[in-house]
Motif scaffolding. Structure first.
Motif, PDB file in Angstrom:
ATOM      1  N   ALA A   1       9.027  21.561  14.979  1.00 41.26           N
ATOM      2  CA  ALA A   1       7.632  21.689  15.403  1.00 41.26           C
ATOM      3  C   ALA A   1       6.956  22.935  14.856  1.00 41.26           C
ATOM      4  N   ASN A   2       7.640  24.062  14.877  1.00 43.15           N
ATOM      5  CA  ASN A   2       7.035  25.312  14.432  1.00 43.15           C
ATOM      6  C   ASN A   2       7.673  25.846  13.158  1.00 43.15           C
ATOM      7  N   GLY A   3       8.410  24.984  12.458  1.00 47.85           N
ATOM      8  CA  GLY A   3       9.094  25.433  11.260  1.00 47.85           C
ATOM      9  C   GLY A   3       8.222  25.333  10.017  1.00 47.85           C
ATOM     10  N   THR A   4       8.738  25.815   8.913  1.00 50.15           N
ATOM     11  CA  THR A   4       8.067  25.691   7.622  1.00 50.15           C
ATOM     12  C   THR A   4       9.042  25.107   6.626  1.00 50.15           C
ATOM     13  N   GLY A   5       8.500  24.492   5.576  1.00 51.60           N
ATOM     14  CA  GLY A   5       9.340  23.819   4.598  1.00 51.60           C
ATOM     15  C   GLY A   5       8.958  24.165   3.178  1.00 51.60           C
ATOM     16  N   GLY A   6       9.766  23.644   2.244  1.00 54.66           N
ATOM     17  CA  GLY A   6       9.570  23.876   0.829  1.00 54.66           C
ATOM     18  C   GLY A   6      10.689  24.757   0.297  1.00 54.66           C
ATOM     19  N   PRO A   7      10.743  24.984  -0.988  1.00 61.11           N
ATOM     20  CA  PRO A   7       9.784  24.477  -1.984  1.00 61.11           C
ATOM     21  C   PRO A   7      10.072  23.061  -2.484  1.00 61.11           C
ATOM     22  N   THR A   8      11.198  22.455  -2.067  1.00 58.47           N
ATOM     23  CA  THR A   8      11.511  21.108  -2.529  1.00 58.47           C
ATOM     24  C   THR A   8      11.786  20.195  -1.345  1.00 58.47           C
ATOM     25  N   LEU A   9      11.458  18.924  -1.515  1.00 58.97           N
ATOM     26  CA  LEU A   9      11.752  17.892  -0.534  1.00 58.97           C
ATOM     27  C   LEU A   9      12.365  16.706  -1.260  1.00 58.97           C
ATOM     28  N   THR A  10      13.270  16.012  -0.577  1.00 59.43           N
ATOM     29  CA  THR A  10      13.871  14.802  -1.134  1.00 59.43           C
ATOM     30  C   THR A  10      13.391  13.600  -0.335  1.00 59.43           C
ATOM     31  N   PHE A  11      12.895  12.593  -1.033  1.00 58.77           N
ATOM     32  CA  PHE A  11      12.411  11.369  -0.397  1.00 58.77           C
ATOM     33  C   PHE A  11      13.353  10.216  -0.701  1.00 58.77           C
ATOM     34  N   HIS A  12      13.645   9.449   0.335  1.00 65.75           N
ATOM     35  CA  HIS A  12      14.405   8.218   0.148  1.00 65.75           C
ATOM     36  C   HIS A  12      13.439   7.153  -0.342  1.00 65.75           C
ATOM     37  N   ALA A  13      13.745   6.507  -1.472  1.00 65.09           N
ATOM     38  CA  ALA A  13      12.803   5.568  -2.082  1.00 65.09           C
ATOM     39  C   ALA A  13      13.505   4.292  -2.498  1.00 65.09           C
ATOM     40  N   GLU A  14      12.930   3.187  -2.075  1.00 68.48           N
ATOM     41  CA  GLU A  14      13.319   1.890  -2.617  1.00 68.48           C
ATOM     42  C   GLU A  14      12.045   1.096  -2.827  1.00 68.48           C
ATOM     43  N   MET A  15      11.631   0.963  -4.066  1.00 66.33           N
ATOM     44  CA  MET A  15      10.386   0.284  -4.386  1.00 66.33           C
ATOM     45  C   MET A  15      10.621  -1.224  -4.446  1.00 66.33           C
ATOM     46  N   PRO A  16       9.698  -2.013  -3.885  1.00 62.92           N
ATOM     47  CA  PRO A  16       9.933  -3.452  -3.790  1.00 62.92           C
ATOM     48  C   PRO A  16       9.783  -4.217  -5.097  1.00 62.92           C
ATOM     49  N   ALA A  17       9.114  -3.619  -6.104  1.00 64.24           N
ATOM     50  CA  ALA A  17       8.884  -4.348  -7.350  1.00 64.24           C
ATOM     51  C   ALA A  17       8.677  -3.356  -8.487  1.00 64.24           C
ATOM     52  N   ALA A  18       8.924  -3.815  -9.710  1.00 58.80           N
ATOM     53  CA  ALA A  18       8.714  -2.982 -10.887  1.00 58.80           C
ATOM     54  C   ALA A  18       7.229  -2.890 -11.207  1.00 58.80           C
ATOM     55  N   GLY A  19       6.869  -1.892 -12.005  1.00 58.66           N
ATOM     56  CA  GLY A  19       5.490  -1.736 -12.425  1.00 58.66           C
ATOM     57  C   GLY A  19       5.019  -0.308 -12.274  1.00 58.66           C
ATOM     58  N   ASP A  20       3.718  -0.103 -12.472  1.00 52.50           N
ATOM     59  CA  ASP A  20       3.119   1.223 -12.303  1.00 52.50           C
ATOM     60  C   ASP A  20       2.612   1.363 -10.872  1.00 52.50           C
ATOM     61  N   TRP A  21       3.019   2.419 -10.215  1.00 52.32           N
ATOM     62  CA  TRP A  21       2.655   2.683  -8.826  1.00 52.32           C
ATOM     63  C   TRP A  21       1.869   3.983  -8.756  1.00 52.32           C
ATOM     64  N   ARG A  22       0.847   3.982  -7.917  1.00 47.31           N
ATOM     65  CA  ARG A  22       0.087   5.210  -7.672  1.00 47.31           C
ATOM     66  C   ARG A  22       0.605   5.835  -6.390  1.00 47.31           C
ATOM     67  N   LEU A  23       1.135   7.047  -6.481  1.00 47.06           N
ATOM     68  CA  LEU A  23       1.686   7.762  -5.339  1.00 47.06           C
ATOM     69  C   LEU A  23       0.646   8.704  -4.755  1.00 47.06           C
ATOM     70  N   PHE A  24       0.551   8.715  -3.425  1.00 44.09           N
ATOM     71  CA  PHE A  24      -0.330   9.637  -2.714  1.00 44.09           C
ATOM     72  C   PHE A  24       0.543  10.486  -1.791  1.00 44.09           C
ATOM     73  N   LEU A  25       0.657  11.764  -2.124  1.00 46.62           N
ATOM     74  CA  LEU A  25       1.506  12.694  -1.395  1.00 46.62           C
ATOM     75  C   LEU A  25       0.625  13.616  -0.558  1.00 46.62           C
TER      76      LEU A  25
END
Length: 330
Positions: free
Chosen positions: A288-312
């Motif tokens: 709740a009161n912590g801080t993070g960075g400089p790196t984060l790891t995301f678990h990702a499994e994309m449902p289909a191939a192609g070009d995806w636009r990511l919004f972070l």
């Protein structure tokens, strides 16, 4: 602790045990990214917000229009028909109906350049409006508005009235075709506890409505509000994988990321063309009161191939930032 060997275990029993273990691992690695036509189990990561959850200025990408929309036209919810999903979809395209649940709205057109209260509801398999929702990532409903060419994005957390009608406070949208997404977990009825993503389109008339911007080229680095965001990883459609995200400012690593939706960043993706939806989860929750960075790891499994636009989306100094970049999925 003493361990006993079992030299006489039957080979078939050992094989079955190994298969069961592999299956359990596969389930553990199943990603939260999903097509909007399929049920989405969002696990435990959060994508609600702790402050100003429904603020219409929830962030824009460096190349995006400010998301959100124009005048609402009525308070009922059932009109404006939307094609239902095929029972055997051949693409990852989004739809208004899944597993008997249907996204409804009486608003099919919005006015360009004007904020609006977009009202919608979810109809349960028994034909009644769904009013029981499970809190998922601090919110009962996560709502997105994305322009068809992926140049505009909004992530909001609407309010629900007693009759099951939701109201999303959209900021002004540019002319064009926009797609809305409702991400939620029913807390009663069929499929209770399983996440769903339902989607509808809305038209914003005006000059340039038919114009489509080309998708920015795939790149691993983008900047927003003075921050440099770098994404590393080569996801393959249908396979569990990871994306590593690094944050820097003025060449120095950023270590003061603040909690946002119980994590230090929120990542959604939309595929060019059919606008399939994927939600990627950080592998570390935020204190709740912590801080993070400089790196984060995301678990990702994309449902289909192609070009995806990511919004972070990430928060520093009480301000929410939204970075956009294009990722090619093999």
């Amino acid at each position: 602790m003493t361990h006993h060997s079992r030299p006489h275990a039957h080979p078939r029993a050992r094989a079955l045990a190994l298969a069961a273990g592999a299956a359990a691992l596969a389930v553990t690695l199943t990603a939260c990214g999903s097509a909007a036509t399929s049920g989405t189990d969002h696990g435990g990561a959060a994508h609600g917000t702790t402050t100003a959850a429904a603020a219409p200025t929830a962030g824009t990408t460096p190349t995006a229009d400010t998301a959100t929309t124009g005048a609402h036209q009525g308070h009922g919810v059932p009109a404006v028909p939307e094609p239902a999903a095929s029972s055997t979809p051949t693409t990852a395209a989004p739809s208004a109906e899944r597993n008997g649940y249907r996204l409804t709205s009486d608003t099919g057109t919005l006015t360009a350049g004007t904020p609006a209260a977009y009202r919608f509801a979810v109809t349960a398999p028994d034909g009644t409006r769904l009013t029981a929702y499970r809190t998922e990532q601090t919110e009962r409903m996560h709502f997105y508005a994305v322009r068809s060419d992926l140049t505009g994005f909004q992530h909001l957390h609407p309010e629900m009235a007693a009759d099951g009608t939701w109201t999303a406070p959209l900021a002004a949208l540019t002319p064009g075709t926009w797609r809305t997404y409702a991400s939620f977990v029913p807390d009663s009825g069929p499929g209770s506890g399983s996440g769903l993503v339902l989607s509808r389109t809305v038209t914003v008339p005006g000059e340039g409505a038919d114009a489509a911007a080309g998708l920015p080229a795939a790149t691993g680095t983008t900047t927003v509000d003075g921050y440099t965001v770098t994404v590393e990883g080569s996801p393959v459609a249908g396979r569990a994988g990871e994306l590593k995200v690094a944050f820097a400012r003025d060449g120095a690593p950023v270590t003061d990321l603040q909690p946002y939706l119980e994590t230090f960043a929120h990542l959604t993706a939309f595929r060019a063309g059919d606008q399939a939806f994927a939600h990627l989860h950080p592998e570390t929750r935020a204190e709740a009161n912590g801080t993070g960075g400089p790196t984060l790891t995301f678990h990702a499994e994309m449902p289909a191939a192609g070009d995806w636009r990511l919004f972070l989306q990430f928060r520093t100094g009480g301000q929410l930032h939204t970075a956009g970049l294009t990722l090619t999925v093999a």
